[in-house]
Design a protein around this motif. Structure first.
Motif, PDB file in Angstrom:
ATOM      1  N   LYS A 187      50.658  48.103  54.397  1.00 13.38           N
ATOM      2  CA  LYS A 187      50.515  47.814  52.974  1.00 13.38           C
ATOM      3  C   LYS A 187      49.058  47.613  52.613  1.00 13.38           C
ATOM      4  N   ALA A 188      48.300  46.920  53.509  1.00 14.20           N
ATOM      5  CA  ALA A 188      46.876  46.685  53.249  1.00 14.20           C
ATOM      6  C   ALA A 188      46.117  47.996  53.214  1.00 14.20           C
ATOM      7  N   GLN A 189      46.484  48.935  54.137  1.00 19.17           N
ATOM      8  CA  GLN A 189      45.800  50.209  54.184  1.00 19.17           C
ATOM      9  C   GLN A 189      46.130  51.057  52.968  1.00 19.17           C
ATOM     10  N   GLN A 190      47.325  50.852  52.379  1.00 15.07           N
ATOM     11  CA  GLN A 190      47.716  51.623  51.219  1.00 15.07           C
ATOM     12  C   GLN A 190      47.205  51.004  49.919  1.00 15.07           C
ATOM     13  N   ALA A 191      46.557  49.860  50.016  1.00 18.16           N
ATOM     14  CA  ALA A 191      46.140  49.157  48.816  1.00 18.16           C
ATOM     15  C   ALA A 191      45.043  49.895  48.076  1.00 18.16           C
ATOM     16  N   GLY A 192      44.396  50.853  48.729  1.00 21.62           N
ATOM     17  CA  GLY A 192      43.360  51.637  48.075  1.00 21.62           C
ATOM     18  C   GLY A 192      41.976  51.105  48.340  1.00 21.62           C
ATOM     19  N   PRO A 193      40.979  51.867  47.942  1.00 22.55           N
ATOM     20  CA  PRO A 193      39.589  51.494  48.201  1.00 22.55           C
ATOM     21  C   PRO A 193      39.161  50.282  47.386  1.00 22.55           C
ATOM     22  N   ILE A 194      38.191  49.581  47.923  1.00 22.92           N
ATOM     23  CA  ILE A 194      37.648  48.430  47.203  1.00 22.92           C
ATOM     24  C   ILE A 194      36.797  48.914  46.034  1.00 22.92           C
ATOM     25  N   THR A 195      36.855  48.218  44.927  1.00 26.15           N
ATOM     26  CA  THR A 195      36.099  48.571  43.724  1.00 26.15           C
ATOM     27  C   THR A 195      35.084  47.476  43.414  1.00 26.15           C
ATOM     28  N   THR A 196      34.227  47.742  42.445  1.00 29.18           N
ATOM     29  CA  THR A 196      33.268  46.720  42.028  1.00 29.18           C
ATOM     30  C   THR A 196      34.004  45.500  41.468  1.00 29.18           C
ATOM     31  N   ALA A 197      35.139  45.731  40.819  1.00 24.98           N
ATOM     32  CA  ALA A 197      35.925  44.606  40.303  1.00 24.98           C
ATOM     33  C   ALA A 197      36.448  43.750  41.453  1.00 24.98           C
ATOM     34  N   ASP A 198      36.850  44.379  42.551  1.00 27.80           N
ATOM     35  CA  ASP A 198      37.308  43.628  43.722  1.00 27.80           C
ATOM     36  C   ASP A 198      36.170  42.789  44.301  1.00 27.80           C
ATOM     37  N   ILE A 199      34.973  43.368  44.342  1.00 23.74           N
ATOM     38  CA  ILE A 199      33.807  42.659  44.886  1.00 23.74           C
ATOM     39  C   ILE A 199      33.490  41.436  44.028  1.00 23.74           C
ATOM     40  N   VAL A 200      33.502  41.629  42.713  1.00 23.02           N
ATOM     41  CA  VAL A 200      33.219  40.510  41.804  1.00 23.02           C
ATOM     42  C   VAL A 200      34.283  39.429  41.957  1.00 23.02           C
ATOM     43  N   ASP A 226      14.618  47.080  52.143  1.00 20.18           N
ATOM     44  CA  ASP A 226      16.047  47.200  51.864  1.00 20.18           C
ATOM     45  C   ASP A 226      16.674  45.872  51.474  1.00 20.18           C
ATOM     46  N   LEU A 227      16.132  44.774  51.997  1.00 18.46           N
ATOM     47  CA  LEU A 227      16.656  43.456  51.610  1.00 18.46           C
ATOM     48  C   LEU A 227      16.384  43.188  50.138  1.00 18.46           C
ATOM     49  N   ASP A 228      15.199  43.587  49.656  1.00  9.28           N
ATOM     50  CA  ASP A 228      14.880  43.417  48.246  1.00  9.28           C
ATOM     51  C   ASP A 228      15.773  44.286  47.365  1.00  9.28           C
ATOM     52  N   VAL A 229      16.020  45.521  47.809  1.00 11.16           N
ATOM     53  CA  VAL A 229      16.927  46.398  47.054  1.00 11.16           C
ATOM     54  C   VAL A 229      18.330  45.798  47.028  1.00 11.16           C
ATOM     55  N   ALA A 230      18.802  45.311  48.182  1.00 12.74           N
ATOM     56  CA  ALA A 230      20.129  44.705  48.267  1.00 12.74           C
ATOM     57  C   ALA A 230      20.248  43.508  47.319  1.00 12.74           C
ATOM     58  N   ALA A 231      19.186  42.718  47.228  1.00 18.63           N
ATOM     59  CA  ALA A 231      19.206  41.547  46.350  1.00 18.63           C
ATOM     60  C   ALA A 231      19.355  41.955  44.887  1.00 18.63           C
ATOM     61  N   ARG A 232      18.696  43.044  44.487  1.00 19.53           N
ATOM     62  CA  ARG A 232      18.811  43.509  43.104  1.00 19.53           C
ATOM     63  C   ARG A 232      20.209  44.061  42.821  1.00 19.53           C
ATOM     64  N   LEU A 233      20.784  44.755  43.788  1.00 19.01           N
ATOM     65  CA  LEU A 233      22.142  45.270  43.608  1.00 19.01           C
ATOM     66  C   LEU A 233      23.134  44.115  43.420  1.00 19.01           C
ATOM     67  N   ALA A 234      22.984  43.068  44.233  1.00 17.81           N
ATOM     68  CA  ALA A 234      23.843  41.895  44.095  1.00 17.81           C
ATOM     69  C   ALA A 234      23.637  41.247  42.721  1.00 17.81           C
ATOM     70  N   PHE A 235      22.396  41.204  42.268  1.00 23.62           N
ATOM     71  CA  PHE A 235      22.096  40.644  40.945  1.00 23.62           C
ATOM     72  C   PHE A 235      22.847  41.404  39.860  1.00 23.62           C
ATOM     73  N   TYR A 236      22.843  42.729  39.930  1.00 24.47           N
ATOM     74  CA  TYR A 236      23.527  43.517  38.900  1.00 24.47           C
ATOM     75  C   TYR A 236      25.045  43.420  39.000  1.00 24.47           C
ATOM     76  N   LEU A 237      25.562  43.096  40.185  1.00 17.29           N
ATOM     77  CA  LEU A 237      26.994  42.837  40.319  1.00 17.29           C
ATOM     78  C   LEU A 237      27.355  41.421  39.882  1.00 17.29           C
ATOM     79  N   GLY A 238      26.341  40.546  39.850  1.00 15.07           N
ATOM     80  CA  GLY A 238      26.567  39.164  39.436  1.00 15.07           C
ATOM     81  C   GLY A 238      27.159  38.279  40.512  1.00 15.07           C
ATOM     82  N   VAL A 239      26.945  38.665  41.782  1.00 21.89           N
ATOM     83  CA  VAL A 239      27.466  37.879  42.908  1.00 21.89           C
ATOM     84  C   VAL A 239      26.390  37.761  43.982  1.00 21.89           C
ATOM     85  N   PRO A 240      26.496  36.789  44.893  1.00 25.33           N
ATOM     86  CA  PRO A 240      25.546  36.698  46.002  1.00 25.33           C
ATOM     87  C   PRO A 240      25.745  37.868  46.978  1.00 25.33           C
ATOM     88  N   ALA A 241      24.682  38.191  47.704  1.00 28.64           N
ATOM     89  CA  ALA A 241      24.744  39.228  48.733  1.00 28.64           C
ATOM     90  C   ALA A 241      24.944  38.584  50.099  1.00 28.64           C
TER      91      ALA A 241
END
Length: 270
Positions: free
Chosen positions: A25-38, A67-82
């Protein structure tokens, strides 16, 4: 008539069958989305370490770099910690496939072979892949690698380029990452290494006594972020965010901070 023994065996199988059903069932749940991450409250990003200035560990034991700086900005735009996972080059794609990270921001070049396993975004950074050796080495061109031992991180584009371009007598020696292959050059275990120019320059600067220098260009490599093959929504969000960070100057600022130059003007888009 069914014996008590067979009934017991059937009952014993129930927990295992329940687990398999839950797993399926977990495998059939589908891919993770940005909404799931948030909803989860954090984004898990894989980065590469041992590759200064893109990823390294500072004196306090913290992962830092481009890459750590890029990752931090991506997390910022998602509105969650990295939540950053430091990885070696060979462990990057396996960690992604295993679901330990949501995506990779880890200096991966898009190749047809890798694209059979994962999906790539448009490039967000780039470096020139160089052959580095000792200053007093006569190596000056690809033909000079004949009979030489050349170190590369395994499973990387520089490994593939070296196998494809170098003379057949070249001995390709594979390591876990760029830092390890450079150390092998310093101690004389190999005669040269295939290494990104920024990483080679940083190592030459921090280890001046080793007398290292870049000898010639092997090829240019744009770097892409990487997602699992079913993560279309997440890939599209990354595509949009990379474009946004390019146009607003954030990626140029990060590139200048860590490499001394903005993004290449001819960085490809796809």
């Amino acid at each position: 008539m069914i014996s008590r023994k067979h009934l017991f065996r059937g009952a014993a199988l129930l927990p295992g069958l329940a687990f398999l059903a839950t797993e399926a069932k977990a495998q059939q749940a589908g891919p993770i989305t940005t909404a799931d991450i948030v909803k989860r409250g954090k984004v898990r990003i894989g980065v590469v370490t041992g590759a200064p200035p893109f990823g390294m560990v500072d004196a306090q034991g913290n992962a830092v770099g481009y890459d750590l700086d890029v990752a931090a900005r991506l997390a910022f735009y998602l509105g969650v910690p990295a939540e950053v996972s430091p990885l070696t080059p060979p462990s990057r794609i396996p960690a992604l496939e295993a679901g330990r990270v949501d995506f990779l921001c880890a200096t991966l070049g898009a190749t047809p072979e890798r694209a059979r396993t994962v999906m790539f975004t448009m490039p967000y950074s780039a470096f020139r892949m160089m052959i580095m050796s000792k200053k007093d080495s006569p190596i000056a061109k690809i033909e000079d690698l004949a009979g030489k031992r050349v170190g590369v991180p395994r499973g990387t584009p520089q490994e593939q380029a070296l196998v494809r371009k170098a003379p057949k007598s070249t001995q390709v020696v594979r390591f876990e990452d760029d830092a390890t292959s450079a150390q092998a050059l310093i101690v004389g275990q190999v005669d040269a290494v295939g290494i990104p120019d920024t990483i080679g320059a940083d190592i030459a600067k921090t280890r001046p006594e080793a007398g290292l220098e870049n000898k010639f260009l092997l090829f240019n490599q744009p770097n892409c972020m990487t997602v699992r093959k079913d993560q279309f929504e997440l890939k599209q969000w990354l595509q949009n965010t990379i474009y946004y960070m390019k146009t607003n100057g954030e990626l140029d600022d990060i590139a200048t901070k860590w490499t001394g130059s903005p993004l290449p003007a001819d960085l490809p888009v796809f």
